[in-house]
Enzyme design. Structure first.
Site, PDB file in Angstrom:
ATOM      1  N   GLU A  49     -43.634  -0.159  18.948  1.00  0.00           N
ATOM      2  CA  GLU A  49     -42.233  -0.492  18.995  1.00  0.00           C
ATOM      3  C   GLU A  49     -41.473   0.389  19.556  1.00  0.00           C
ATOM      4  O   GLU A  49     -40.908   1.480  19.124  1.00  0.00           O
ATOM      5  CB  GLU A  49     -41.663  -1.113  17.545  1.00  0.00           C
ATOM      6  N   ASP A  60     -29.675   0.496  12.746  1.00  0.00           N
ATOM      7  CA  ASP A  60     -30.401   1.840  12.697  1.00  0.00           C
ATOM      8  C   ASP A  60     -29.495   2.744  11.784  1.00  0.00           C
ATOM      9  O   ASP A  60     -28.549   2.906  11.459  1.00  0.00           O
ATOM     10  CB  ASP A  60     -30.470   2.504  13.958  1.00  0.00           C
TER      11      ASP A  60
END
Length: 260
Positions: A49, A60
């Site tokens: 990924e 994130d």
């Protein structure tokens, strides 16, 4: 069946499931990020990924934010993502998904993005801030270019949203293990097991769990009920502190969790 789905199915036959490793493109620089992604596959990661650095991430955690900000400061541009995909795929045969927020795709052009991703050898996209209701343009482009589309399901998702994620995804459904941002945790949220169970009830045959997984034991625990375990922050931290050699060692350590 796509390359991602077939890889997950194969790893469910020969092992406990698939290990998916996340790294951002361009961290600490483009060449090293390519070497690190290759090292993941050479040390037991089944699917890559690859995250595109973005200035305004919503999912994130601090480790990944720090890495992507470094990549942006070093001059990362979207075209570098396609370059990295092509260079990685020239060296290893594992399928490679790109993870990106939706705005960069729109700014680049949805059809152009799909064309360039397919040309580079990418397998598809993970889009954390795009829901199927608003993804008609991407789903059409992905279909035309034989690309996977991975949507997310979370503990807060309604049953209707679970069903929609299952029906709209190709490759796998990304089961978010907890409400929050990425980052290693001592215990993967027990809600992950519930999310996967609800995805199964909605018809999913390929559900992979991400967020909070950082040890081989957690990989093994997740693979006792899911089809894949996704690890990001632990790998990014290893690359930050010990370079490609360290991220290779951590990937090998994590892959032990896929053994039966």
């Amino acid at each position: 069946m796509s390359a991602v789905a077939s890889t997950i199915a194969r790893r469910n036959e020969e092992a406990a499931g698939a290990l998916i490793g996340y790294l951002p493109v361009g961290f600490p620089n483009l060449d090293a990020s390519v070497d690190a992604a290759v090292a993941l596959v050479e040390n037991g990661v089944d699917i890559i990924e690859l995250g595109l650095p973005y200035s305004d991430p919503v999912m994130d955690g601090l480790t990944i934010q720090r890495a992507t900000q470094t990549a942006l400061r070093n001059g990362f541009r979207l075209r570098h993502g396609f370059e990295a995909v092509e260079r990685i795929r020239a060296r290893v045969d594992a399928p490679l998904l790109v993870m990106t927020y939706w705005n960069p795709v729109v700014q680049y052009g949805v059809e152009r993005f799909a064309t360039d991703l397919q040309s580079a050898g990418g397998a598809g996209l993970i889009t954390p801030d795009l829901i199927p209701d608003e993804a008609a343009e991407w789903m059409s482009a992905a279909q035309s270019h034989d690309l996977d589309r991975v949507f997310l399901a979370a503990p807060s998702s309604s049953d209707a949203r679970m069903k929609q994620a299952v029906d709209s995804s190709r490759g796998f459904v990304y089961a978010v293990s907890t409400m929050g941002i990425t980052g290693a945790r001592d215990d993967v949220d027990k809600a992950a097991r519930g999310v996967v169970a609800r995805l199964r009830e909605a018809g999913s045959t390929s559900a992979c769990v991400g967020l909070g997984i950082s040890t081989a034991e957690q990989v093994a625990d997740v693979l006792s009920y899911a089809d894949g375990a996704i690890v990001g922050s632990r790998l990014v931290a290893a690359l930050e502190h010990g370079g490609v050699a360290e991220v290779a060692a951590v990937a090998a350590e994590l892959s032990a969790g896929t053994r039966r």
